[in-house]
Design an enzyme around this catalytic site. Structure first.
Site, PDB file in Angstrom:
ATOM      1  N   GLN A  98      45.427  35.653  38.013  1.00 41.34           N
ATOM      2  CA  GLN A  98      46.447  34.725  37.498  1.00 41.34           C
ATOM      3  C   GLN A  98      46.877  33.683  38.532  1.00 41.34           C
ATOM      4  O   GLN A  98      47.762  32.876  38.256  1.00 41.34           O
ATOM      5  CB  GLN A  98      47.669  35.504  36.990  1.00 41.34           C
ATOM      6  CG  GLN A  98      47.357  36.397  35.799  1.00 41.34           C
ATOM      7  CD  GLN A  98      47.035  35.634  34.510  1.00 41.34           C
ATOM      8  OE1 GLN A  98      47.205  34.420  34.427  1.00 41.34           O
ATOM      9  NE2 GLN A  98      46.569  36.359  33.508  1.00 41.34           N
TER      10      GLN A  98
ATOM     11  N   SER B  95      38.947  35.565  37.439  1.00 38.85           N
ATOM     12  CA  SER B  95      38.356  35.667  36.104  1.00 38.85           C
ATOM     13  C   SER B  95      38.167  34.272  35.516  1.00 38.85           C
ATOM     14  O   SER B  95      39.101  33.456  35.544  1.00 38.85           O
ATOM     15  CB  SER B  95      39.286  36.485  35.204  1.00 38.85           C
ATOM     16  OG  SER B  95      38.820  36.444  33.872  1.00 38.85           O
TER      17      SER B  95
ATOM     18  N   THR C 110      38.210  42.361  35.340  1.00 41.96           N
ATOM     19  CA  THR C 110      38.203  43.829  35.312  1.00 41.96           C
ATOM     20  C   THR C 110      37.077  44.379  36.180  1.00 41.96           C
ATOM     21  O   THR C 110      37.291  45.304  36.982  1.00 41.96           O
ATOM     22  CB  THR C 110      38.052  44.324  33.858  1.00 41.96           C
ATOM     23  OG1 THR C 110      39.148  43.799  33.094  1.00 41.96           O
ATOM     24  CG2 THR C 110      38.058  45.838  33.782  1.00 41.96           C
TER      25      THR C 110
ATOM     26  N   THR D 266      20.709  40.675  35.711  1.00 40.90           N
ATOM     27  CA  THR D 266      20.354  39.262  35.563  1.00 40.90           C
ATOM     28  C   THR D 266      21.610  38.408  35.476  1.00 40.90           C
ATOM     29  O   THR D 266      22.535  38.741  34.734  1.00 40.90           O
ATOM     30  CB  THR D 266      19.487  39.073  34.293  1.00 40.90           C
ATOM     31  OG1 THR D 266      18.318  39.861  34.452  1.00 40.90           O
ATOM     32  CG2 THR D 266      19.107  37.621  34.081  1.00 40.90           C
TER      33      THR D 266
ATOM     34  N   ASN E 267      50.651  38.694  35.855  1.00 35.69           N
ATOM     35  CA  ASN E 267      50.239  38.107  34.580  1.00 35.69           C
ATOM     36  C   ASN E 267      51.390  37.992  33.587  1.00 35.69           C
ATOM     37  O   ASN E 267      51.362  37.161  32.694  1.00 35.69           O
ATOM     38  CB  ASN E 267      49.093  38.912  33.961  1.00 35.69           C
ATOM     39  CG  ASN E 267      49.290  40.407  34.051  1.00 35.69           C
ATOM     40  OD1 ASN E 267      49.474  40.948  35.147  1.00 35.69           O
ATOM     41  ND2 ASN E 267      49.259  41.087  32.928  1.00 35.69           N
TER      42      ASN E 267
ATOM     43  N   CYS F 269      47.141  43.104  26.600  1.00 31.29           N
ATOM     44  CA  CYS F 269      46.459  44.396  26.448  1.00 31.29           C
ATOM     45  C   CYS F 269      47.421  45.450  25.923  1.00 31.29           C
ATOM     46  O   CYS F 269      47.005  46.469  25.416  1.00 31.29           O
ATOM     47  CB  CYS F 269      45.895  44.850  27.782  1.00 31.29           C
ATOM     48  SG  CYS F 269      45.103  43.538  28.673  1.00 31.29           S
TER      49      CYS F 269
HETATM   50  N1  PLP Z   1      43.939  41.005  36.345  1.00 35.17           N
HETATM   51  C1  PLP Z   1      44.921  40.261  35.810  1.00 35.17           C
HETATM   52  C2  PLP Z   1      46.131  39.953  36.634  1.00 35.17           C
HETATM   53  C3  PLP Z   1      44.798  39.779  34.509  1.00 35.17           C
HETATM   54  O1  PLP Z   1      45.781  39.029  33.978  1.00 35.17           O
HETATM   55  C4  PLP Z   1      43.635  40.102  33.762  1.00 35.17           C
HETATM   56  C5  PLP Z   1      43.512  39.679  32.343  1.00 35.17           C
HETATM   57  O2  PLP Z   1      44.495  39.521  31.644  1.00 35.17           O
HETATM   58  C6  PLP Z   1      42.636  40.861  34.377  1.00 35.17           C
HETATM   59  C7  PLP Z   1      42.815  41.303  35.668  1.00 35.17           C
HETATM   60  C8  PLP Z   1      41.374  41.222  33.649  1.00 35.17           C
HETATM   61  O3  PLP Z   1      40.474  40.124  33.646  1.00 35.17           O
HETATM   62  P1  PLP Z   1      39.309  40.051  32.565  1.00 35.17           P
HETATM   63  O4  PLP Z   1      39.950  39.800  31.247  1.00 35.17           O
HETATM   64  O5  PLP Z   1      38.456  38.907  33.020  1.00 35.17           O
HETATM   65  O6  PLP Z   1      38.572  41.341  32.625  1.00 35.17           O
END
Ligand code: PLP
Length: 402
Positions: free
Chosen positions: A170, A194, A67, A232, A142, A330
């Site tokens: 992903q 991520s 994110t 940090t 995703n 989500c």
């Molecule tokens: N982008 C995609 C395609 C994702 O699947 C996700 C998490 O499900 C994210 C971004 C967000 O990543 P994070 O959970 O590390 O903030």
């Protein structure tokens, strides 16, 4: 079987990070030995990430996750008056960031996808404007695992003189991503990853920023990460991510340590996924795969079971000890059908009857067998109490498998 939501921490990854939480707990900015040990560990991890993408270590910026990386890419590049092109199937980390930036004077175009979830290069070409500054298109979805033609989309963008970002959360660690200047993805300027989708802990991530791309930071503070991300460093998390990158590279190359267990390589994982899909399609009528006919990540399948509410199915399977997801994690709890499946043109009822199954590198054949017993039983049970299923059966009692 919900690895796209998060993956388990690999024991090797935990072993690598553990000392940096306990005896080697230094701040990587301190000049004393404790600090310098932490700095050395961060540098080593940065090199591992750079190697994964075949780029320079100075092009790797550590963040708190996907994110933040997505937000840094969009807010770090765009200014009022610029034009952003993204897509209607992005994760909310890009979608909602784009909606927010639109309120701040950036023009935004959301490209549609076709019925299998692909973005047409011709649609991108047509959407480009003189003030297009950034194009952001996800590497792999995703919910469906569908992989976009990123090399072509990025090349079109570069030709136009705009920058190209891809959310590869992903894709990274599942598909080879060569960002070297000589490689197929040389026109990708920014890429998000991520940690917790590739067997490192939650709260770790990377933004790849190609040399020469000027990025305004989101956070203001110290000079960490070459002034692109103040704060940090999460030393233990970064060390874990470095180890996870090494293990992912080995797995993709088919050279995973057998002691780690799990599948040997992406092809072995895809074979498990395909067996699961085929087994379900063979056992259940009015069932199909969303986005099946195109390139997908090896671990992901998105299936519809007509006349079944995905939420009820997710709960029923959960009660049996199987974790899957309806729509993206989500969105769970939201009554709206998945924005990705809706963008692919699925009618709302079918989108609401769809679940995502995402395997991990550790998924076993026995677990697939178990899922092949559990899912058809749950679907049949839910259909037996469904009025719309009963009505459909009256019309066509010999419902053929879809
Ligand atoms: N982008 C995609 C395609 C994702 O699947 C996700 C998490 O499900 C994210 C971004 C967000 O990543 P994070 O959970 O590390 O903030």
């Amino acid at each position: 079987m919900d690895a796209n939501a998060t993956t388990p921490l690999l024991p090797e990854v935990f072993d690598a990070m553990r000392p940096f939480l306990l005896e080697n707990f230094g701040n990587a900015s301190s000049i004393h030995q404790q600090g310098q040990r932490a700095r050395g560990a961060v540098d080593k991890a940065r090199n591992a990430l750079a190697k994964l993408f075949q780029v320079k270590s100075a092009e790797i910026v550590f963040t708190s996750g996907g994110t933040e990386s997505d937000n840094l890419a969009l807010f770090g590049i765009l200014a009022p008056g610029d034009h952003l092109i993204t897509t209607s199937i992005e994760h909310h980390a890009v979608l909602h960031a784009a909606e927010e930036i639109a309120k701040r004077g950036v023009e935004v175009t959301f490209l549609p996808c076709d019925a299998v979830g692909l973005i047409a290069p011709s649609a991108l070409r047509e959407a480009l404007r003189p003030n297009t500054r950034l194009v952001s298109i996800m590497f792999a979805n995703n919910e469906t695992g569908v992989i976009q033609p990123i090399a072509e989309l990025a090349a079109i963008t570069r030709e136009h003189g705009a920058l190209f970002h891809t959310d590869a959360v992903q894709g990274a660690g599942k598909v080879e991503i060569d960002l070297s200047p000589e490689g197929p993805l040389a026109a990708v300027d920014l890429l998000s990853l991520s940690g917790h989708k590739m067997y490192a802990p939650q709260g770790t991530g990377v933004l790849f920023v190609r040399q020469g791309v000027k990025l305004s930071p989101l956070f203001h503070g110290g000079t960490h990460e070459r002034q692109r991300r103040a704060g940090t460093e999460n030393v233990a998390g970064i060390v874990a991510l470095g180890k996870a990158a090494e293990l992912a590279a080995a797995w993709m190359a088919g050279a995973a340590d057998p002691a780690t267990g799990g599948t040997e390589n992406p092809a072995a994982l895809a074979a498990l996924r395909d067996r699961l899909e085929q087994g379900l399609l063979a056992q259940l009528p009015a069932t199909g795969v969303n986005g099946a006919s195109v390139a997908r990540t090896a671990n992901t399948t998105n299936l519809y079971f007509d006349h079944v509410e995905a939420e009820s199915l997710v709960i029923t399977l959960d009660l049996n000890g199987l974790s899957v997801s309806g729509g993206s994690a989500c969105q769970s709890g939201a009554a709206e059908p998945s924005h990705v499946l809706t963008a692919m043109g699925l009618p709302p009822a079918r989108a609401r009857a769809s679940i995502r199954i995402s395997l991990s590198r550790m998924t076993t054949g026995e677990e697939i067998d178990e899922a092949l017993r559990m899912i058809p039983a749950a679907v049949s049970q839910l259909r037996s109490t469904s009025k719309s299923w009963k009505a459909a059966m009256e019309v066509s009692p010999t419902f053929a498998p879809a």
